[in-house]
Write an enzyme that holds these catalytic residues in place. Sequence first.
Site, PDB file in Angstrom:
ATOM      1  N   HIS A  25       0.873  -1.191  -0.067  1.00 55.17           N
ATOM      2  CA  HIS A  25      -0.002   0.134   0.036  1.00 55.17           C
ATOM      3  C   HIS A  25       0.926   1.333  -0.045  1.00 55.17           C
ATOM      4  CE1 HIS A  25      -4.078   1.957   1.220  1.00 55.17           C
ATOM      5  NE2 HIS A  25      -3.315   2.912   1.061  1.00 55.17           N
ATOM      6  N   HIS A  27       1.280   4.954  -2.280  1.00 55.01           N
ATOM      7  CA  HIS A  27       0.569   5.669  -3.528  1.00 55.01           C
ATOM      8  C   HIS A  27       1.534   6.404  -4.389  1.00 55.01           C
ATOM      9  CE1 HIS A  27      -3.676   5.553  -2.122  1.00 55.01           C
ATOM     10  NE2 HIS A  27      -2.997   5.321  -1.154  1.00 55.01           N
ATOM     11  N   HIS A 213      -9.913   0.944   0.074  1.00 53.44           N
ATOM     12  CA  HIS A 213      -9.726   1.801   1.347  1.00 53.44           C
ATOM     13  C   HIS A 213     -10.832   1.513   2.178  1.00 53.44           C
ATOM     14  CE1 HIS A 213      -6.319   3.644  -1.085  1.00 53.44           C
ATOM     15  NE2 HIS A 213      -6.124   4.228   0.122  1.00 53.44           N
ATOM     16  N   GLU A 216     -10.464   3.440   7.572  1.00 50.73           N
ATOM     17  CA  GLU A 216      -9.473   4.513   7.899  1.00 50.73           C
ATOM     18  C   GLU A 216     -10.057   5.634   8.276  1.00 50.73           C
ATOM     19  OE1 GLU A 216      -5.739   6.868   5.687  1.00 50.73           O
ATOM     20  OE2 GLU A 216      -7.466   6.003   4.578  1.00 50.73           O
ATOM     21  N   ASP A 313       2.039   3.839   2.933  1.00 48.14           N
ATOM     22  CA  ASP A 313       0.827   4.720   2.277  1.00 48.14           C
ATOM     23  C   ASP A 313       1.526   5.911   1.568  1.00 48.14           C
ATOM     24  OD1 ASP A 313      -1.787   5.486   1.928  1.00 48.14           O
ATOM     25  OD2 ASP A 313      -1.787   6.770   3.778  1.00 48.14           O
TER      26      ASP A 313
END
Length: 376
Positions: A25, A27, A213, A216, A313
């Site tokens: 994970h 981005h 997602h 969160e 992330d």
Amino acid sequence: MAPEPTAEPRVQNVQLRGLPKVSLHDHLDGGLRPATIIELAEGTEIGLPASEPEPLGIWFAEQADSGSLVEYLKTFEITVGVMQTREALTRVAREYVEDLAADGVVYGEVRWAPEQHLDGGLSLEEAVEAVQAGIEQGEDAAEDAGRSIRVSQILSAMRQGDRVREIAELAVAFRQDGVVAFDIAGPEDGFPPSAHRAAFDYLAGEFLPVTVHAGEAAGVGSIRSALLDARALRLGHGLAIARDLDVVSREGEEVLVEFGDMARWVRDREIPLELAPSSNMQTGAAAHWGDQIEDHPFDLLYQLGFCVTVNTDNRLMSRTSLTRELAILSTAFGYELDDIEQFQLNAAAATFLPVEQREELIDLITEGFARKGRRR
């Protein structure tokens, strides 16, 4: 923010950076080098808050450390803004792979939203091709530097937008050309997976894996929708699953916990949780449990047998790396080398690779930890 680990973090006197790692994970638009942002912004109308790499990197981390996912996401206006041409996308993807390889990552899955990179005139297909070209260049550059890495794409659709089905079809179209899965990203609260059930039905019919997602910035209801409406095989973050646990009693290190039906399902089915400790503290995702890294439910979930994985992330916004995240957790919870290895094995088994390639990756990690672990 989590405390800074040492420059070369070690566990049981083994350097973490040199250990083989898996990134699930991370981005693309959250992993740019500050120097690259400055260069790509030249000649554009994008205003930067700093003109030198170090203060710019600090600005991103400070802005992201807001306690709010919505505020955290605003920092992407700059990174996405400089990623609007084929050349920029290819460069960012190439450097992304090189940076992961330098951190000891041997396999990574990069997620990004093609629909956000069309302002320069690219089509969705051209954007995906540009990123794939950069990935392959990065893999070759890493190989030339004596490092081996493979990176696959996960295409994200913006859950608050109206192109989710279109991006789902794009992911299926490129499944033989670097894309391994589909995701929805963006503001989670108020935009559940159920709003895009038709797109997820399509993906299920095409047998394309999905990660979502969930858990969160919204609660267990978001996870429920990810599991039932999206048929998610992994949960992006997913730490809200800990809210479906009732801690009945604590006696020293012994904790008696009652499982809710959904928590038991996620645990017993070994549905991977893509946890990102530093990011979770920045966005307020872990605020339900406290404001220190030691309060993060990561260890509770690990000790209860959930399939936890460690992720970054957004490396730029959290000023982090996979090595740093592992070091932070090791310091907070006293993890040893066997624990670090287990997190990588969990991640390897959770990748969207074919089973034969997952088994090869597991062997690579096991051998790497055995070899490095003997050099003490």
